[in-house]
Design an enzyme around this catalytic site. Structure first.
Site, PDB file in Angstrom:
ATOM      1  N   LYS A  67       0.836  -1.208   0.000  1.00 36.33           N
ATOM      2  CA  LYS A  67       0.000   0.000   0.000  1.00 36.33           C
ATOM      3  C   LYS A  67       0.872   1.259   0.000  1.00 36.33           C
ATOM      4  O   LYS A  67       1.738   1.428   0.860  1.00 36.33           O
ATOM      5  CB  LYS A  67      -0.911   0.000   1.227  1.00 36.33           C
ATOM      6  CG  LYS A  67      -1.760   1.264   1.374  1.00 36.33           C
ATOM      7  CD  LYS A  67      -2.396   1.319   2.729  1.00 36.33           C
ATOM      8  CE  LYS A  67      -2.870   2.645   3.209  1.00 36.33           C
ATOM      9  NZ  LYS A  67      -2.069   3.815   2.962  1.00 36.33           N
ATOM     10  N   LEU A 102      -4.412  -0.044   7.251  1.00 34.03           N
ATOM     11  CA  LEU A 102      -3.251   0.815   7.427  1.00 34.03           C
ATOM     12  C   LEU A 102      -3.753   2.247   7.266  1.00 34.03           C
ATOM     13  O   LEU A 102      -4.569   2.526   6.387  1.00 34.03           O
ATOM     14  CB  LEU A 102      -2.178   0.524   6.371  1.00 34.03           C
ATOM     15  CG  LEU A 102      -1.348  -0.753   6.536  1.00 34.03           C
ATOM     16  CD1 LEU A 102      -0.350  -0.882   5.400  1.00 34.03           C
ATOM     17  CD2 LEU A 102      -0.612  -0.771   7.874  1.00 34.03           C
ATOM     18  N   ASP A 103      -3.264   3.146   8.098  1.00 37.17           N
ATOM     19  CA  ASP A 103      -3.693   4.541   8.022  1.00 37.17           C
ATOM     20  C   ASP A 103      -3.453   5.123   6.626  1.00 37.17           C
ATOM     21  O   ASP A 103      -2.583   4.657   5.885  1.00 37.17           O
ATOM     22  CB  ASP A 103      -2.916   5.403   9.031  1.00 37.17           C
ATOM     23  CG  ASP A 103      -3.114   4.940  10.459  1.00 37.17           C
ATOM     24  OD1 ASP A 103      -4.172   4.344  10.724  1.00 37.17           O
ATOM     25  OD2 ASP A 103      -2.218   5.178  11.279  1.00 37.17           O
ATOM     26  N   TYR A 104      -4.176   6.174   6.329  1.00 39.70           N
ATOM     27  CA  TYR A 104      -4.047   6.900   5.051  1.00 39.70           C
ATOM     28  C   TYR A 104      -2.590   7.274   4.770  1.00 39.70           C
ATOM     29  O   TYR A 104      -2.100   7.119   3.655  1.00 39.70           O
ATOM     30  CB  TYR A 104      -4.916   8.157   5.131  1.00 39.70           C
ATOM     31  CG  TYR A 104      -4.920   9.022   3.886  1.00 39.70           C
ATOM     32  CD1 TYR A 104      -5.639   8.650   2.756  1.00 39.70           C
ATOM     33  CD2 TYR A 104      -4.217  10.228   3.862  1.00 39.70           C
ATOM     34  CE1 TYR A 104      -5.667   9.448   1.625  1.00 39.70           C
ATOM     35  CE2 TYR A 104      -4.228  11.031   2.736  1.00 39.70           C
ATOM     36  CZ  TYR A 104      -4.954  10.644   1.616  1.00 39.70           C
ATOM     37  OH  TYR A 104      -4.966  11.441   0.492  1.00 39.70           O
ATOM     38  N   THR A 106       0.098   5.879   6.131  1.00 39.35           N
ATOM     39  CA  THR A 106       1.024   4.772   6.387  1.00 39.35           C
ATOM     40  C   THR A 106       1.113   3.888   5.149  1.00 39.35           C
ATOM     41  O   THR A 106       0.098   3.557   4.534  1.00 39.35           O
ATOM     42  CB  THR A 106       0.547   3.932   7.590  1.00 39.35           C
ATOM     43  OG1 THR A 106       0.483   4.766   8.746  1.00 39.35           O
ATOM     44  CG2 THR A 106       1.500   2.781   7.866  1.00 39.35           C
TER      45      THR A 106
END
Length: 244
Positions: A67, A102-104, A106
């Site tokens: 990602k 996963l955070d935006y 990260t």
């Protein structure tokens, strides 16, 4: 073996609750026999019919995705931001979803699948699947700070489980550091909040490993299918705590 109503729901025919009603009403057959018991379990080879129509089951798929930052870990976004599923358009027929998030901001390793049971094994805290991150920090954590993270630190939603933490690099001139941290929980923005709690906020965060999986051979935005052996090993790890 999976519950009959779950298989019917996963095939997209109806909701699980409605599937249960259809079973009780005698409208579901397994291998030509009417089934009215809700606890019935079926295998991948069993032939299921609902109202005389054969259920076409979706093949289970498992992907490892690198990602990029600036992408949301959801199947859709009401703010029009790019989602992880945008990278799979035209490649995957199945209705996949991310395993955890996963955070935006990260980047790193994220699994996607259409197998809900597998996703639960990978994300439920009781299975203790380890996730390893590289965190670039503003500030340099002291040895005492590192010890706090290793023992568990109090956040607004409670004490964290002990983490494996290693200080990889220090730049005293720029007042920066790089830390490797391994956790098995999956709370919202957990790693960022842990470092904020010791006064060294995260500037950049990347998940490098998920259990024994890593990002080798992939660039940001690329993905690959997990091998059947990898899927089996992940299941064994979740269920036994060991890689078989």
């Amino acid at each position: 073996m999976e519950r009959l109503q779950k298989v019917i729901a996963q095939a997209g025919i109806t909701s699980r609750r409605k599937a249960e009603e259809l079973i009780l009403e005698g409208k579901v057959k397994v291998n030509g026999e009417v089934v009215t018991q809700l606890g019935t379990k079926v295998s991948a080879t069993d032939v299921i019919e609902v109202n005389g129509i054969k259920v076409e089951r979706e093949q289970k798929v498992y992907f490892l995705f690198y990602k990029p930052r600036g992408v949301v870990s959801t199947v859709s976004d009401d703010r029009g931001r790019k989602t992880v599923l945008d990278f799979f358009k035209g490649y995957v027929e199945q209705r996949i979803f991310p395993v955890g998030r996963l955070d935006y901001d990260t980047s790193g390793l994220l699994l996607l699948t259409n197998d809900g049971e597998f996703a639960n094994l990978m994300t439920h805290p009781k299975y203790k699947i380890e996730k390893t991150y590289i965190a670039r920090l503003k500030g340099i954590p002291s040895f005492e700070d590192i010890k706090k993270l290793r023992k568990g630190i109090m956040l607004e939603d409670g004490m964290t489980a002990p983490a494996k933490v290693e200080l990889k690099k220090i730049d005293r001139k720029a007042n920066k550091a790089i830390c490797e941290i391994t956790i098995h929980e999956g709370r919202n923005r957990q790693v960022r909040r842990m470092f904020e709690a010791i006064g060294t906020p995260v500037v950049k965060l990347k998940r490098e490993r998920f259990a024994f999986l890593d990002l080798k051979g992939l660039n940001a935005g690329e993905f690959r299918e997990l091998t059947p052996h990898e899927v089996k090993q992940l299941r064994v790890l979740a269920e036994t705590g060991k890689i078989g």
